[in-house]
Design a protein around this motif. Structure first.
Motif, PDB file in Angstrom:
ATOM      1  N   PRO A 205      -8.975 -10.982  20.241  1.00 19.16           N
ATOM      2  CA  PRO A 205      -8.610 -10.445  18.920  1.00 19.16           C
ATOM      3  C   PRO A 205      -7.155 -10.768  18.584  1.00 19.16           C
ATOM      4  N   ARG A 206      -6.870 -10.767  17.316  1.00 15.12           N
ATOM      5  CA  ARG A 206      -5.492 -10.967  16.868  1.00 15.12           C
ATOM      6  C   ARG A 206      -4.670  -9.735  17.207  1.00 15.12           C
ATOM      7  N   ILE A 207      -3.388  -9.952  17.481  1.00 19.33           N
ATOM      8  CA  ILE A 207      -2.477  -8.840  17.725  1.00 19.33           C
ATOM      9  C   ILE A 207      -2.516  -7.924  16.502  1.00 19.33           C
ATOM     10  N   GLY A 208      -2.704  -6.650  16.747  1.00 19.54           N
ATOM     11  CA  GLY A 208      -2.757  -5.681  15.655  1.00 19.54           C
ATOM     12  C   GLY A 208      -4.160  -5.407  15.153  1.00 19.54           C
ATOM     13  N   GLU A 209      -5.141  -6.200  15.567  1.00 21.34           N
ATOM     14  CA  GLU A 209      -6.535  -5.978  15.191  1.00 21.34           C
ATOM     15  C   GLU A 209      -7.260  -5.456  16.416  1.00 21.34           C
ATOM     16  N   LYS A 210      -7.542  -4.192  16.405  1.00 16.94           N
ATOM     17  CA  LYS A 210      -8.171  -3.564  17.554  1.00 16.94           C
ATOM     18  C   LYS A 210      -9.685  -3.673  17.430  1.00 16.94           C
ATOM     19  N   PRO A 211     -10.335  -4.330  18.395  1.00 15.07           N
ATOM     20  CA  PRO A 211     -11.765  -4.540  18.301  1.00 15.07           C
ATOM     21  C   PRO A 211     -12.545  -3.234  18.405  1.00 15.07           C
ATOM     22  N   ALA A 212     -13.651  -3.196  17.684  1.00 11.37           N
ATOM     23  CA  ALA A 212     -14.555  -2.056  17.763  1.00 11.37           C
ATOM     24  C   ALA A 212     -15.529  -2.305  18.910  1.00 11.37           C
ATOM     25  N   GLY A 213     -16.300  -1.322  19.223  1.00 14.62           N
ATOM     26  CA  GLY A 213     -17.313  -1.498  20.251  1.00 14.62           C
ATOM     27  C   GLY A 213     -17.023  -0.653  21.466  1.00 14.62           C
ATOM     28  N   SER A 214     -18.023  -0.533  22.297  1.00 13.10           N
ATOM     29  CA  SER A 214     -17.902   0.318  23.470  1.00 13.10           C
ATOM     30  C   SER A 214     -17.796  -0.484  24.762  1.00 13.10           C
ATOM     31  N   GLN A 215     -17.831  -1.814  24.666  1.00 15.25           N
ATOM     32  CA  GLN A 215     -17.724  -2.625  25.866  1.00 15.25           C
ATOM     33  C   GLN A 215     -16.371  -2.402  26.526  1.00 15.25           C
ATOM     34  N   ALA A 216     -16.323  -2.642  27.831  1.00 16.59           N
ATOM     35  CA  ALA A 216     -15.085  -2.447  28.589  1.00 16.59           C
ATOM     36  C   ALA A 216     -13.968  -3.327  28.053  1.00 16.59           C
ATOM     37  N   GLU A 217     -14.275  -4.572  27.679  1.00 19.87           N
ATOM     38  CA  GLU A 217     -13.250  -5.481  27.163  1.00 19.87           C
ATOM     39  C   GLU A 217     -12.655  -4.965  25.856  1.00 19.87           C
ATOM     40  N   ALA A 218     -13.497  -4.416  24.983  1.00 17.29           N
ATOM     41  CA  ALA A 218     -12.997  -3.881  23.717  1.00 17.29           C
ATOM     42  C   ALA A 218     -12.083  -2.691  23.971  1.00 17.29           C
ATOM     43  N   ALA A 219     -12.480  -1.833  24.887  1.00 19.15           N
ATOM     44  CA  ALA A 219     -11.650  -0.661  25.213  1.00 19.15           C
ATOM     45  C   ALA A 219     -10.321  -1.092  25.816  1.00 19.15           C
ATOM     46  N   LEU A 220     -10.360  -2.079  26.705  1.00 14.57           N
ATOM     47  CA  LEU A 220      -9.131  -2.572  27.331  1.00 14.57           C
ATOM     48  C   LEU A 220      -8.211  -3.192  26.289  1.00 14.57           C
TER      49      LEU A 220
ATOM     50  N   LEU B 118      -0.901 -14.600  21.548  1.00 12.39           N
ATOM     51  CA  LEU B 118      -1.074 -13.729  22.705  1.00 12.39           C
ATOM     52  C   LEU B 118       0.305 -13.360  23.214  1.00 12.39           C
ATOM     53  N   SER B 119       0.507 -12.079  23.468  1.00 14.66           N
ATOM     54  CA  SER B 119       1.831 -11.669  23.912  1.00 14.66           C
ATOM     55  C   SER B 119       1.756 -10.557  24.938  1.00 14.66           C
ATOM     56  N   ARG B 120       2.432 -10.763  26.020  1.00 16.66           N
ATOM     57  CA  ARG B 120       2.705  -9.702  26.982  1.00 16.66           C
ATOM     58  C   ARG B 120       4.116  -9.178  26.709  1.00 16.66           C
TER      59      ARG B 120
END
Length: 136
Positions: free
Chosen positions: A39-54, A89-91
């Motif tokens: 996902p783009r920075i600032g766009e928080k994905p929906a969904g219940s998958q572990a990756e979306a939550a992370l 992507l940014s850390r």
């Protein structure tokens, strides 16, 4: 996959140093693959998958109630994608403002510099995620 394929890791060998060595093999193709569904920075994905939550947790510093910051990130993301052909992507940075500052600074990179920078960011994120998995 490479960590598992190279395994098992001999007793006494640090899984993190092995993982880091494997990430040193990454190139622009690996970067493109890794970011293809990111996902783009600032766009928080929906969904219940572990990756979306992370992903939502990792992007927690971006305050989506700050309309000006959200808009600036959206515009910066668009410029970055147009320039480099992949999502940003940014850390780097801990706040939304710091992320925006890093995005704007990295837009000044040439293509080679940005591939190297993005790969380093991906390495850091990967090792942090690995640490999280191992410590659970």
């Amino acid at each position: 996959e490479a960590l598992v394929a190279d395994g098992p890791i001999p007793a006494g060998e640090d899984v993190f140093s092995t993982a880091l060595a494997l990430t040193q093999r990454w190139d622009e193709t690996a970067l493109t693959q890794a970011l293809s569904a990111h996902p783009r920075i600032g766009e928080k994905p929906a969904g219940s998958q572990a990756e979306a939550a992370l992903s939502r947790q990792e992007q927690g510093a971006v305050n989506d109630r700050d309309a000006a910051l959200t808009q600036a990130l959206r515009e910066g993301n668009a410029r970055y994608e147009a320039r480099f052909g992949r999502v940003f992507l940014s850390r780097e940075g801990r706040s939304g403002e710091e992320i925006l500052q890093a995005l704007n600074a990295r837009l000044e990179n040439n293509d080679t510099q940005e591939v190297l920078t993005a790969l380093e960011q991906l390495r850091e994120i990967t090792l942090l995620r690995l640490e999280g998995v191992i410590s659970e």
